[in-house]
Design a protein around this motif. Sequence first.
Motif, mmCIF file in Angstrom:
data_model
loop_
_atom_site.group_PDB
_atom_site.id
_atom_site.type_symbol
_atom_site.label_atom_id
_atom_site.label_comp_id
_atom_site.label_asym_id
_atom_site.label_seq_id
_atom_site.Cartn_x
_atom_site.Cartn_y
_atom_site.Cartn_z
ATOM 1 N N LEU A 122 64.677 61.662 51.358
ATOM 2 C CA LEU A 122 63.648 61.352 52.351
ATOM 3 C C LEU A 122 63.864 62.149 53.635
ATOM 4 O O LEU A 122 62.912 62.654 54.238
ATOM 5 N N GLU A 123 65.117 62.276 54.050
ATOM 6 C CA GLU A 123 65.400 63.022 55.271
ATOM 7 C C GLU A 123 65.163 64.515 55.079
ATOM 8 O O GLU A 123 64.752 65.204 56.021
ATOM 9 N N SER A 128 62.781 68.964 57.044
ATOM 10 C CA SER A 128 62.306 70.315 56.705
ATOM 11 C C SER A 128 60.793 70.402 56.812
ATOM 12 O O SER A 128 60.256 71.436 57.230
ATOM 13 N N SER A 129 60.101 69.323 56.428
ATOM 14 C CA SER A 129 58.624 69.335 56.403
ATOM 15 C C SER A 129 58.133 70.647 55.801
ATOM 16 O O SER A 129 57.286 71.336 56.368
ATOM 17 N N GLU A 179 70.880 58.288 57.299
ATOM 18 C CA GLU A 179 71.118 56.871 57.608
ATOM 19 C C GLU A 179 69.906 56.207 58.243
ATOM 20 O O GLU A 179 69.785 54.968 58.177
ATOM 21 N N ARG A 180 69.009 56.966 58.830
ATOM 22 C CA ARG A 180 67.852 56.376 59.486
ATOM 23 C C ARG A 180 66.956 55.615 58.492
ATOM 24 O O ARG A 180 66.169 54.765 58.886
ATOM 25 N N LEU A 198 55.568 61.984 55.706
ATOM 26 C CA LEU A 198 54.417 62.620 55.066
ATOM 27 C C LEU A 198 54.852 63.926 54.414
ATOM 28 O O LEU A 198 55.381 64.819 55.076
ATOM 29 N N VAL A 199 54.652 64.013 53.123
ATOM 30 C CA VAL A 199 54.915 65.254 52.391
ATOM 31 C C VAL A 199 53.916 65.434 51.253
ATOM 32 O O VAL A 199 53.677 66.546 50.795
ATOM 33 N N PHE A 200 53.293 64.323 50.825
ATOM 34 C CA PHE A 200 52.340 64.374 49.720
ATOM 35 C C PHE A 200 50.916 64.046 50.168
ATOM 36 O O PHE A 200 50.061 63.712 49.354
ATOM 37 N N GLY A 201 50.673 64.117 51.474
ATOM 38 C CA GLY A 201 49.342 63.805 51.962
ATOM 39 C C GLY A 201 49.226 62.339 52.343
ATOM 40 O O GLY A 201 50.212 61.603 52.418
ATOM 41 N N LEU A 202 47.979 61.915 52.552
ATOM 42 C CA LEU A 202 47.740 60.578 53.070
ATOM 43 C C LEU A 202 46.442 60.021 52.496
ATOM 44 O O LEU A 202 45.484 60.760 52.273
#
Length: 299
Positions: A122-123, A128-129, A179-180, A198-202
């Motif tokens: 997830l991080e 990186s986005s 850890e966040r 957000l990495v796969f859209g919304l």
Amino acid sequence: MAPWRSAKTTKFWFETFPFHQGDNIRDITDSLIMQSQEQKIVTNRGSRVHLPEEKIVNLVNDLVGASFDTVTTALSWSLMYLVAYPEIQKKIQAELDQTVGGERNPRLSDRPMLPYTEAFILEVFRHSSYFPFTIPHCTTQDTVLNGFWIPKDTCVFINQWQVNHNEKLWKDPSSFSPERFLTAEGTGIDRAKSEKVLVFGLGKRRCIGESIARQEVFLFLASLLHALEFSICDGKPVDLTPCYGLVMKHKRCDRFQVKQRIQKRRSEGAVENSFGQGPTKPFPAVPSRCSAGDDGKGS
């Protein structure tokens, strides 16, 4: 039809179609060809239609283009972060050793028991986005969003990078901290925070391959870290500056070093595969080797 598409379609069709056998569906291409030949595509009105050759090629191109590059880019960024933060790599491997052990490969069913591994992924997505904007969409009618007037037929992108680095959503967004995403006890994922990435859209137009993409990244990464250890030959910091584009890649790094961690019953032949569905060939032995020479300039 564009000329380049016509030539590409012809080449693909003549290379693929001769090997298609109706009673042996090897992949989605075979399935689409079969559906086309048997006219099993049913319209909303109940009529059966023939799926054109061009449409089959377009569908396969979309599947390959939307999945292969994004998943491999996610894994490539993951390896860069692992060598940049070796202490995080050790934490993930300790979690894998405790949960999976050395007698089998990681499975998808292990995913809920590997929260730190999941938090790391997830991080990587957030920090990186690597997919900074969604693919373009278009408004089908005039609309108002948060007080902003958006006319019909407007091309719309979602700025995923901005959301993933918004100081109102994330504490110290420039730092890399898996850890966040952990709960206060550190034994699970904080779903409220994970859903902000957000990495796969919304919305309902988000990527339809999100579920399988997340599973692929988890399974490949867990398998790599279970069996191998990654580092940099000369110990110098790696450059995490992205190369900007539709999909952001990192700069090429020729100083990777890979070492084997666990000897998993290789002498006993086949081992259970990652899906828990029977045997597969064992991992080959991987020697400790740096992809760059001793001078760090690359081979």
